[in-house]
Structures are given as structure tokens and as C-alpha cells.
Design a protein around this motif. Sequence first.
Motif, PDB file in Angstrom:
ATOM      1  N   LEU A  91       0.829  -1.213   0.000  1.00 25.40           N
ATOM      2  CA  LEU A  91       0.000   0.000   0.000  1.00 25.40           C
ATOM      3  C   LEU A  91       0.861   1.259   0.000  1.00 25.40           C
ATOM      4  O   LEU A  91       0.542   2.244  -0.676  1.00 25.40           O
ATOM      5  CB  LEU A  91      -0.933  -0.004   1.219  1.00 25.40           C
ATOM      6  N   THR A  92       1.950   1.244   0.753  1.00 21.18           N
ATOM      7  CA  THR A  92       2.839   2.417   0.773  1.00 21.18           C
ATOM      8  C   THR A  92       3.445   2.628  -0.609  1.00 21.18           C
ATOM      9  O   THR A  92       3.529   3.760  -1.109  1.00 21.18           O
ATOM     10  CB  THR A  92       3.958   2.227   1.821  1.00 21.18           C
ATOM     11  N   CYS A  93       3.853   1.532  -1.236  1.00 24.07           N
ATOM     12  CA  CYS A  93       4.436   1.628  -2.575  1.00 24.07           C
ATOM     13  C   CYS A  93       3.400   2.202  -3.548  1.00 24.07           C
ATOM     14  O   CYS A  93       3.711   3.085  -4.365  1.00 24.07           O
ATOM     15  CB  CYS A  93       4.893   0.237  -3.020  1.00 24.07           C
ATOM     16  N   ALA A  94       2.144   1.732  -3.415  1.00 23.61           N
ATOM     17  CA  ALA A  94       1.077   2.212  -4.308  1.00 23.61           C
ATOM     18  C   ALA A  94       0.858   3.711  -4.122  1.00 23.61           C
ATOM     19  O   ALA A  94       0.704   4.458  -5.099  1.00 23.61           O
ATOM     20  CB  ALA A  94      -0.214   1.447  -4.018  1.00 23.61           C
ATOM     21  N   GLU A  95       0.868   4.149  -2.866  1.00 20.66           N
ATOM     22  CA  GLU A  95       0.682   5.591  -2.611  1.00 20.66           C
ATOM     23  C   GLU A  95       1.802   6.405  -3.275  1.00 20.66           C
ATOM     24  O   GLU A  95       1.551   7.394  -3.968  1.00 20.66           O
ATOM     25  CB  GLU A  95       0.673   5.869  -1.104  1.00 20.66           C
ATOM     26  N   MET A  96       3.035   5.961  -3.044  1.00 17.99           N
ATOM     27  CA  MET A  96       4.174   6.740  -3.549  1.00 17.99           C
ATOM     28  C   MET A  96       4.218   6.738  -5.076  1.00 17.99           C
ATOM     29  O   MET A  96       4.548   7.751  -5.694  1.00 17.99           O
ATOM     30  CB  MET A  96       5.485   6.186  -2.971  1.00 17.99           C
ATOM     31  N   LEU A  97       3.856   5.600  -5.672  1.00 21.11           N
ATOM     32  CA  LEU A  97       3.814   5.559  -7.138  1.00 21.11           C
ATOM     33  C   LEU A  97       2.709   6.480  -7.652  1.00 21.11           C
ATOM     34  O   LEU A  97       2.885   7.185  -8.656  1.00 21.11           O
ATOM     35  CB  LEU A  97       3.586   4.122  -7.624  1.00 21.11           C
ATOM     36  N   GLY A  98       1.583   6.492  -6.938  1.00 24.25           N
ATOM     37  CA  GLY A  98       0.474   7.380  -7.311  1.00 24.25           C
ATOM     38  C   GLY A  98       0.902   8.841  -7.255  1.00 24.25           C
ATOM     39  O   GLY A  98       0.567   9.640  -8.137  1.00 24.25           O
ATOM     40  N   ARG A  99       1.665   9.182  -6.230  1.00 28.96           N
ATOM     41  CA  ARG A  99       2.145  10.568  -6.098  1.00 28.96           C
ATOM     42  C   ARG A  99       3.010  10.951  -7.295  1.00 28.96           C
ATOM     43  O   ARG A  99       3.107  12.120  -7.652  1.00 28.96           O
ATOM     44  CB  ARG A  99       2.970  10.734  -4.812  1.00 28.96           C
ATOM     45  N   ARG A 100       3.678   9.936  -7.890  1.00 31.40           N
ATOM     46  CA  ARG A 100       4.534  10.217  -9.053  1.00 31.40           C
ATOM     47  C   ARG A 100       3.760  10.154 -10.371  1.00 31.40           C
ATOM     48  O   ARG A 100       4.355  10.286 -11.442  1.00 31.40           O
ATOM     49  CB  ARG A 100       5.693   9.207  -9.097  1.00 31.40           C
ATOM     50  N   GLY A 101       2.461   9.868 -10.300  1.00 30.61           N
ATOM     51  CA  GLY A 101       1.656   9.859 -11.522  1.00 30.61           C
ATOM     52  C   GLY A 101       1.451   8.486 -12.134  1.00 30.61           C
ATOM     53  O   GLY A 101       0.830   8.358 -13.191  1.00 30.61           O
ATOM     54  N   GLU A 156      -5.142   1.325   7.826  1.00 31.35           N
ATOM     55  CA  GLU A 156      -6.274   2.136   7.350  1.00 31.35           C
ATOM     56  C   GLU A 156      -5.742   3.438   6.740  1.00 31.35           C
ATOM     57  O   GLU A 156      -6.223   3.918   5.716  1.00 31.35           O
ATOM     58  CB  GLU A 156      -7.240   2.441   8.502  1.00 31.35           C
ATOM     59  N   ASP A 157      -4.730   3.991   7.408  1.00 30.29           N
ATOM     60  CA  ASP A 157      -4.098   5.219   6.917  1.00 30.29           C
ATOM     61  C   ASP A 157      -3.432   4.969   5.550  1.00 30.29           C
ATOM     62  O   ASP A 157      -3.562   5.766   4.619  1.00 30.29           O
ATOM     63  CB  ASP A 157      -3.051   5.636   7.962  1.00 30.29           C
ATOM     64  N   MET A 158      -2.756   3.815   5.449  1.00 29.96           N
ATOM     65  CA  MET A 158      -2.084   3.479   4.179  1.00 29.96           C
ATOM     66  C   MET A 158      -3.111   3.323   3.058  1.00 29.96           C
ATOM     67  O   MET A 158      -2.896   3.760   1.934  1.00 29.96           O
ATOM     68  CB  MET A 158      -1.294   2.171   4.323  1.00 29.96           C
ATOM     69  N   ARG A 159      -4.254   2.692   3.367  1.00 27.20           N
ATOM     70  CA  ARG A 159      -5.291   2.507   2.344  1.00 27.20           C
ATOM     71  C   ARG A 159      -5.827   3.881   1.885  1.00 27.20           C
ATOM     72  O   ARG A 159      -5.938   4.151   0.690  1.00 27.20           O
ATOM     73  CB  ARG A 159      -6.457   1.689   2.917  1.00 27.20           C
ATOM     74  N   THR A 160      -6.125   4.742   2.872  1.00 28.38           N
ATOM     75  CA  THR A 160      -6.675   6.063   2.541  1.00 28.38           C
ATOM     76  C   THR A 160      -5.724   6.807   1.609  1.00 28.38           C
ATOM     77  O   THR A 160      -6.136   7.376   0.589  1.00 28.38           O
ATOM     78  CB  THR A 160      -6.880   6.881   3.842  1.00 28.38           C
ATOM     79  N   ASN A 161      -4.434   6.783   1.956  1.00 33.51           N
ATOM     80  CA  ASN A 161      -3.463   7.536   1.151  1.00 33.51           C
ATOM     81  C   ASN A 161      -3.245   6.904  -0.220  1.00 33.51           C
ATOM     82  O   ASN A 161      -3.104   7.609  -1.216  1.00 33.51           O
ATOM     83  CB  ASN A 161      -2.135   7.659   1.904  1.00 33.51           C
ATOM     84  N   ALA A 162      -3.228   5.580  -0.266  1.00 35.03           N
ATOM     85  CA  ALA A 162      -3.034   4.918  -1.568  1.00 35.03           C
ATOM     86  C   ALA A 162      -4.206   5.259  -2.486  1.00 35.03           C
ATOM     87  O   ALA A 162      -4.019   5.617  -3.662  1.00 35.03           O
ATOM     88  CB  ALA A 162      -2.906   3.409  -1.375  1.00 35.03           C
ATOM     89  N   GLU A 163      -5.430   5.179  -1.949  1.00 35.49           N
ATOM     90  CA  GLU A 163      -6.610   5.455  -2.788  1.00 35.49           C
ATOM     91  C   GLU A 163      -6.682   6.938  -3.170  1.00 35.49           C
ATOM     92  O   GLU A 163      -7.092   7.282  -4.282  1.00 35.49           O
ATOM     93  CB  GLU A 163      -7.883   4.999  -2.069  1.00 35.49           C
ATOM     94  N   LYS A 164      -6.243   7.788  -2.257  1.00 35.45           N
ATOM     95  CA  LYS A 164      -6.241   9.233  -2.550  1.00 35.45           C
ATOM     96  C   LYS A 164      -5.386   9.535  -3.785  1.00 35.45           C
ATOM     97  O   LYS A 164      -5.676  10.447  -4.555  1.00 35.45           O
ATOM     98  CB  LYS A 164      -5.673   9.960  -1.323  1.00 35.45           C
ATOM     99  N   PHE A 165      -4.322   8.738  -3.954  1.00 35.58           N
ATOM    100  CA  PHE A 165      -3.451   8.964  -5.114  1.00 35.58           C
ATOM    101  C   PHE A 165      -3.732   7.960  -6.237  1.00 35.58           C
ATOM    102  O   PHE A 165      -2.856   7.617  -7.019  1.00 35.58           O
ATOM    103  CB  PHE A 165      -1.979   8.969  -4.677  1.00 35.58           C
ATOM    104  N   GLY A 166      -4.982   7.496  -6.285  1.00 34.82           N
ATOM    105  CA  GLY A 166      -5.462   6.776  -7.469  1.00 34.82           C
ATOM    106  C   GLY A 166      -5.285   5.275  -7.479  1.00 34.82           C
ATOM    107  O   GLY A 166      -5.590   4.629  -8.491  1.00 34.82           O
ATOM    108  N   ALA A 167      -4.805   4.673  -6.363  1.00 26.71           N
ATOM    109  CA  ALA A 167      -4.600   3.212  -6.387  1.00 26.71           C
ATOM    110  C   ALA A 167      -5.945   2.489  -6.413  1.00 26.71           C
ATOM    111  O   ALA A 167      -6.906   2.921  -5.785  1.00 26.71           O
ATOM    112  CB  ALA A 167      -3.806   2.775  -5.159  1.00 26.71           C
ATOM    113  N   GLU A 168      -5.961   1.383  -7.160  1.00 30.54           N
ATOM    114  CA  GLU A 168      -7.134   0.486  -7.154  1.00 30.54           C
ATOM    115  C   GLU A 168      -6.753  -0.708  -6.307  1.00 30.54           C
ATOM    116  O   GLU A 168      -5.724  -1.340  -6.566  1.00 30.54           O
ATOM    117  CB  GLU A 168      -7.376  -0.044  -8.567  1.00 30.54           C
ATOM    118  N   ILE A 169      -7.575  -1.047  -5.311  1.00 30.20           N
ATOM    119  CA  ILE A 169      -7.255  -2.194  -4.444  1.00 30.20           C
ATOM    120  C   ILE A 169      -8.249  -3.315  -4.740  1.00 30.20           C
ATOM    121  O   ILE A 169      -9.462  -3.124  -4.607  1.00 30.20           O
ATOM    122  CB  ILE A 169      -7.318  -1.789  -2.955  1.00 30.20           C
TER     123      ILE A 169
END
Length: 265
Positions: free
Chosen positions: A3-13, A46-59
Motif C-alpha cells: 500500500l505504501t508503494c502504491a501511494e508513492m507511485l500514485g504521487r509520481r503519476g 487504514e491510513d495506508m489505504r486512505t493515502n493509496a486510494e487518494k493517489f489513485g490506487a485500485e485495491i
Amino acid sequence: AGLTCAEMLGRRGFKAIVLEKDNQIGGQIQLADKPPKKEKLGWSFEDMRTNAEKFGAEIHLNTEATPEVIASYNPYAVVVATGACAVKPRSIEGVNLENVYTTTQILSGEVKLENKKVALIGSGMTGLETAELLVEGGNKVTIVEMADTLAPGTWFQHLDDIVPKLDAKGTQYILSHKLNSIDEKGIVIEPVKLDKNRKPVSQGKPYHVDADAVVLSLGARSVNSLAKELEGKVKNLYVIGDAKKVGRIADATREAYDVAIHVIK
Ligand SMILES: Cc1cc2nc3c(=O)[nH]c(=O)nc-3n(C[C@H](O)[C@H](O)[C@H](O)COP(=O)(O)OP(=O)(O)OC[C@H]3O[C@@H](n4cnc5c(N)ncnc54)[C@H](O)[C@@H]3O)c2cc1C
């Protein structure tokens, strides 16, 4: 880590797709937050999920990642964060008997032990925290440890917190003993001393200790079969977190961050 990786990748587009075989997110933190007073650890995923989804991740839950499923996405990069699982050594006689459980089975609630005599093998932090849960259920716990101290290498603050609680419930400790075998009535253990390579050297005759149930807390091993299957089949393959090396939450999330921010081009 995933999830952390997904968030950070999302932040990069990047568009991150998270495949989770379980019906819930969180991985081993779903076990780590079960012992008494650790429930707030659950806030982290829960925090990791929120941030990953905020930056466009699909879970996608209930979705096992296989080479075929992964190929169907035609991904630019694949990050394997398949974690770790509890060790259950086949070399120990009786390990598959019905009275033998792993800490995963106890912490997940799959197995509930109450008012039993329990032999818990291995006194690392997972073992001690599982013991804490077991004594709350009215079980009488005996902890068997091969080293001559409890939870060798653990911060003393953890021990100072947990050991008095276990003592208050009558927990017994058998240090410098190795588990040899398990039967329906308990365990056979042998006095040992660890040599300089931490290999046990016998110090006496094995003997039997009665127990209704045996809980193994013998560490974790990386789950990395998927990574091996994918080698040479996908471009830009990365393995992170416990799947690469069993560690702690900070290790897994730091590695996820590094791969997402610095490694994937
Ligand atoms: C009982 C216990 C207590 C702990 N306590 C602490 C603590 O207090 N502090 C601390 O820092 N660390 C603690 N840890 C360690 C910490 O939980 C792990 O280091 C961390 O969760 C590793 O994260 P990860 O993402 O690499 O792997 P995991 O958390 O194991 O996540 C891997 C995920 O991948 C999924 N998966 C596996 N294979 C597939 C597949 N083929 N397809 C799809 N999904 C798949 C799994 O279902 C799982 O959800 C504890 C561990 C345990 C077991």
C-alpha cells in the motif's frame, strides 16, 4: 509495503493496482494488532489505504496475484510485496498433530484456546505477545526457549512491559531447552546450550512436559514463490518488505518508499 508503494507511485503519476489475495488489507499487521493494547497498530493500514486510494490506487481484494493475472494488466513494473508466514518445521516429529498451532492461528482468531495447559515454543516478541493473549483466555502457559534468556535481542522496554503481566498469570518459563517432538499429551524437550554459531548442544536427557495444546512461535519466513515465478517473465520486477527479508513495519514501508521514489524510473 504494497500500500505504501502504491501511494508513492500514485504521487509520481503512476496508476497502481494492488492485488490482495485475502479478503482484507493489512497483511501481518492484522495479526500484530491483536495482542492486548496493540489495537492502534491497525490504524496504520487504514491510513495506508486512505493515502493509496487518494493517489489513485485500485485495491482488489480476494485476488491472488499469479503470473497470468499479472500479465492481464500488461504492467510497466511489478512490485512483489507478498510478506511472510509463520515457520512450522516439518523436521519436528508431531508438528502436524491436531493439538499443534502457529501463532498466526491464535492471533487471527482461527483457533480459540481457553482454560487449557499450553506449551508455547519460542519466546520472541510474537511468542510473548501471543502468550499475553493466551493467558487472558484463562490458559496456563509454559514458554520454552532455546536461548538462556527470554526474547534475546528484544528491547528491554518491551520485556519490562510484558513479563510482569505474564508472571501475574502464573506463566512458567523453561529456558535453555530445545523442542524435540510433540505428541497428543505434550512435548519432549531437551536441555541445551547454544554454541558460538547459535547451534544447540545437548546438556542432558530429553524429558516430557504435559500440555493440552502446543503453539509454535519459531519465526517467520519470506513468501517469495511468486517473485521466483516472475523472474525473467516480466520487465521491471522488484521484491520488497518481508517477501525480500523478514523485518518490521518500518523496514517494509521504507523499502516501499525507496523503490517507488528512487528505483522505478
Ligand atoms: C504477530 C506479529 C506481530 C508483529 N508486530 C510488529 C510490531 O509490533 N511492530 C513492527 O514493526 N512489526 C511487527 N510485525 C512485523 C510486521 O507485521 C511485518 O514486518 C510487516 O507487516 C511486513 O509487511 P509486508 O507488506 O512486507 O508483508 P505482509 O504484512 O505480510 O503483507 C503481505 C500481503 O501480501 C498478501 N499476499 C501474499 N501472497 C499474495 C499473492 N500471491 N497475491 C496477492 N496477495 C498476496 C498477503 O495476504 C498479505 O496481505 C509483526 C508481525 C507479526 C506476525
